[in-house]
Design a protein around this motif. Structure first.
Motif, short mmCIF file in Angstrom:
data_model
loop_
_atom_site.label_atom_id
_atom_site.label_comp_id
_atom_site.label_asym_id
_atom_site.label_seq_id
_atom_site.Cartn_x
_atom_site.Cartn_y
_atom_site.Cartn_z
N ASP A 309 -36.72 0.85 49.66
CA ASP A 309 -36.10 -0.33 50.25
C ASP A 309 -34.63 -0.47 49.83
O ASP A 309 -33.83 -1.07 50.55
N ALA A 310 -34.30 0.07 48.66
CA ALA A 310 -32.92 -0.02 48.16
C ALA A 310 -32.06 1.11 48.72
O ALA A 310 -30.89 0.91 49.06
N PHE A 311 -32.63 2.31 48.82
CA PHE A 311 -31.88 3.47 49.30
C PHE A 311 -32.29 3.75 50.75
O PHE A 311 -33.22 4.48 51.03
N THR A 312 -31.56 3.12 51.63
CA THR A 312 -31.86 3.22 53.06
C THR A 312 -30.61 3.68 53.81
O THR A 312 -29.48 3.41 53.39
N PRO A 313 -30.78 4.37 54.93
CA PRO A 313 -29.62 4.79 55.72
C PRO A 313 -28.83 3.57 56.20
O PRO A 313 -29.39 2.51 56.48
N GLY A 314 -27.55 3.73 56.25
CA GLY A 314 -26.68 2.66 56.73
C GLY A 314 -25.38 3.25 57.22
O GLY A 314 -25.20 4.48 57.21
N PRO A 315 -24.45 2.42 57.64
CA PRO A 315 -23.17 2.95 58.13
C PRO A 315 -22.40 3.64 57.00
O PRO A 315 -22.34 3.14 55.88
N TRP A 316 -21.85 4.82 57.33
CA TRP A 316 -21.04 5.52 56.35
C TRP A 316 -19.73 4.77 56.13
O TRP A 316 -19.24 4.08 57.03
N ILE A 317 -19.17 4.93 54.94
CA ILE A 317 -17.97 4.17 54.55
C ILE A 317 -16.76 5.10 54.54
O ILE A 317 -16.81 6.18 53.93
N GLY A 318 -15.68 4.65 55.16
CA GLY A 318 -14.41 5.39 55.09
C GLY A 318 -14.52 6.79 55.66
O GLY A 318 -15.10 7.01 56.72
N ASP A 319 -13.96 7.76 54.92
CA ASP A 319 -13.95 9.15 55.38
C ASP A 319 -15.13 9.93 54.80
O ASP A 319 -14.97 11.05 54.31
N ALA A 320 -16.31 9.34 54.86
CA ALA A 320 -17.51 9.99 54.32
C ALA A 320 -17.76 11.35 54.95
O ALA A 320 -18.30 12.25 54.31
N ALA A 321 -17.37 11.52 56.22
CA ALA A 321 -17.63 12.78 56.92
C ALA A 321 -16.90 13.96 56.30
O ALA A 321 -17.27 15.11 56.53
N ASP A 322 -15.85 13.68 55.52
CA ASP A 322 -15.11 14.75 54.84
C ASP A 322 -15.10 14.50 53.33
O ASP A 322 -14.11 14.76 52.66
N SER A 323 -16.23 13.98 52.82
CA SER A 323 -16.34 13.70 51.39
C SER A 323 -17.67 14.22 50.86
O SER A 323 -18.69 14.19 51.57
N ILE A 324 -17.66 14.69 49.63
CA ILE A 324 -18.88 15.13 48.96
C ILE A 324 -18.99 14.39 47.64
O ILE A 324 -17.99 13.86 47.12
N GLY A 325 -20.20 14.33 47.08
CA GLY A 325 -20.37 13.57 45.85
C GLY A 325 -21.42 14.18 44.94
O GLY A 325 -22.30 14.93 45.38
N MET A 326 -21.32 13.84 43.68
CA MET A 326 -22.27 14.27 42.66
C MET A 326 -22.56 13.07 41.77
O MET A 326 -21.64 12.38 41.35
N VAL A 327 -23.85 12.81 41.47
CA VAL A 327 -24.24 11.65 40.67
C VAL A 327 -25.18 12.12 39.57
O VAL A 327 -26.34 12.45 39.83
N TYR A 328 -24.69 12.16 38.34
CA TYR A 328 -25.50 12.58 37.20
C TYR A 328 -24.95 11.97 35.92
O TYR A 328 -23.78 11.56 35.86
N ARG A 329 -25.81 11.92 34.90
CA ARG A 329 -25.29 11.75 33.54
C ARG A 329 -24.61 13.07 33.19
O ARG A 329 -25.22 14.13 33.29
N LEU A 330 -23.35 13.02 32.80
CA LEU A 330 -22.58 14.24 32.60
C LEU A 330 -22.82 14.79 31.20
O LEU A 330 -21.93 14.81 30.35
#
Length: 513
Positions: A309-330
């Motif tokens: 319910d918290a992680f649901t598809p929604g409208p992409w923000i800004g230039d998401a189409a040319d952005s990549i991401g990484m989410v971790y404890r480093l």
């Protein structure tokens, strides 16, 4: 605390003569002996508790004598005065800490911005850097008092709940702590749950969680004392091995003679802590079970659940189409110093691609320095630690989630991305093929991974198709399925039929299992 036994004056009640009198005197003697025995047991219990504390203090004294003072042994001033004392007594290290804190604030307050030609340029945010430094300095001096996890039970408690003790080396932010919180929130109405840990979160406290604290190196007798206090029906060990193994072994030694049933979660890619007293082993992925415990019969796989319910598809923000991401404890538990290399390779191939790295840890300055040395720091945005509630918004800022892990037991951040409809690209390591259900977007090395990422960004139709597949597959990792599985594990451990336990309807209990 029970009052010690105190002998009183003889009873003034009239005593009958003959056999009745003798019987009455014998009854009074038995009552007196019973009170004496109870008093003796109380004295013995108190002596044992004192011995536990003496053992723990003795261990700390030995550490100090050996030149290894423990952080948890603190006879000093209140924290603000202690920090002030450190600044006066040892100004060099203290100033060095402040300088590094200022540098760290700079790493997470520079963002890429596009110029008129669409190229990315690094823009510093001095006001944000000052606020970040001020927050970190205040936390250093006064301690951070924020709530890290707030347990919110979903149902009112039922009568006569069995008692459970979760044993986990730390309750820092992470997947294992989140698992405990999820179980408390969704099964806490059926089990009275408490936690025994070696390390509390440095950045704050947990709310509505009963925590017992025994630091690393605590003797077995200290664990036995906590177990006697809690008297659990179930001891749930959350195991990840490594340097914490001696602490686990002391806990297991103390739990072995108790009547509690023992359940062990194996949360990382390690050999389980094996013992005949453990009734059930729970593995967070098929990969861990197959790689480290294929011969354990009393085991099952339960994937960690995510809040769909918290992680649901929604409208992409800004230039998401040319952005990549990484989410971790480093930290090096999942990532290596070279985990940033595929991101750097993407920046070199696609100078207009924004790269968002979410998380903090000892590898953050390493990643930042490598991006600077490669001349692509203007592509990178390092956010530092962000609240859990902010993750869905951050995920919407990029279309491709990158998982350059060197080891992976399960990792909830990947199903988070899948539930959001993102493509996931990573190394072909551990449980990642199992999570994704395919290896098509997984690579063996950094250049191969960079190529997969660039191909996805260059093909919007394929990006959409991969995201749709991931979104559908993420449904199998929902919280309801996980909670139903653990409800079954606990009920079977106690020898109770799962569907007859109160507070959990049968229809929802077996959904999606």
């Amino acid at each position: 605390m029970p009052r010690p036994f105190v002998a009183g004056p003889p009873s003034a009640d009239p005593v009958p003569d003959g056999d009745d009198a003798l019987a009455a005197r014998l009854d009074r003697m038995e009552e007196t002996l019973a009170r004496l025995a109870a008093g003796q047991e109380e004295i013995v219990r108190r002596l044992e508790a004192l011995q536990d504390h003496a053992n723990l203090v003795g261990y700390k004294v030995e550490q100090i004598a050996a030149g290894r003072p423990s952080r948890t042994f603190n006879l000093s001033l209140p924290l603000p005065l202690e920090r002030l004392r450190d600044l006066i007594v040892a100004p060099g290290p203290s100033i060095g800490t402040l300088v590094e804190m200022w540098r760290a604030a700079g790493r997470t307050t520079v963002v890429p911005e596009r110029d008129s030609a669409g190229l990315l340029k690094a823009r510093a945010q001095p006001a944000r850097r000052a606020r970040t430094f001020g927050r970190d300095f205040t936390g250093l001096v006064f301690g951070r008092k924020g709530v890290v996890y707030r347990v919110r039970p979903h149902h009112p408690p039922v009568p006569a709940r069995p008692r459970m003790l979760h044993i986990i080396p730390n309750v820092f932010v992470g997947g294992s702590t989140q698992l405990v919180v999820d179980l408390m929130e969704r099964l806490g109405h059926r089990y009275e749950m408490q936690v025994l840990t070696a390390a509390l979160p440095p950045q704050g406290r947990h709310e509505n969680m009963v925590i017992h604290h025994l630091p690393l190196g605590s003797p077995t007798s200290a664990f036995a004392h906590v177990l006697a206090q809690v008297a659990p029906d179930i001891v749930h060990i959350h195991y990840w091995g490594d340097s914490d193994r001696p602490w686990y072994e002391a806990a297991l030694e103390a739990a072995r003679p108790t009547p509690a049933v023992l359940v062990e979660n194996v949360n990382t890619p390690v050999e389980p802590l094996r013992d005949a007293r453990i009734s059930t082993y729970v593995f967070v992925s098929d990969y861990i079970r197959a790689a480290f415990a294929p011969n354990i019969v009393s085991g099952r796989v339960v994937h960690p659940g995510i809040d769909l319910d918290a992680f649901t598809p929604g409208p992409w923000i800004g230039d998401a189409a040319d952005s990549i991401g990484m989410v971790y404890r480093l930290h090096p538990d999942k990532l290596g110093e070279n985990s940033v290399d595929p991101l750097i390779a993407v920046a070199r191939r696609r100078p207009k691609t924004r790269i968002i790295v979410v998380g903090d840890g000892e590898l953050l300055p390493v990643f930042h320095a490598k991006a600077v040395a490669a001349g692509v720091i203007h592509n990178f945005e390092f956010t530092g630690t962000v609240p859990y509630a902010d993750l869905p918004t951050l995920y919407r800022r990029f279309r491709v989630f990158v998982a350059p892990v060197v080891r992976e037991s399960f990792g909830q951040v990947t199903p988070f991305a899948m539930a959001m409809g993102q493509a996931v690209a990573g190394f072909k390591v551990g449980a990642l093929p199992e999570i994704l259900g395919t290896s098509e977007t997984l690579a063996e090395d950094s250049e191969g991974l960079a190529g997969i990422i660039c191909d996805l960004l260059d093909d919007p139709a394929r990006l959409d198709a991969v995201g749709a597949h991931n979104r559908e597959r993420a449904r199998m990792f929902g919280l309801d399925a996980m909670i139903a599985a653990y409800a079954e594990v606990y009920a079977q451990a106690l020898g109770r039929p799962t569907d007859l336990m109160p507070g959990f309807p049968r229809a929802s209990l077996f959904a999606e299992v």
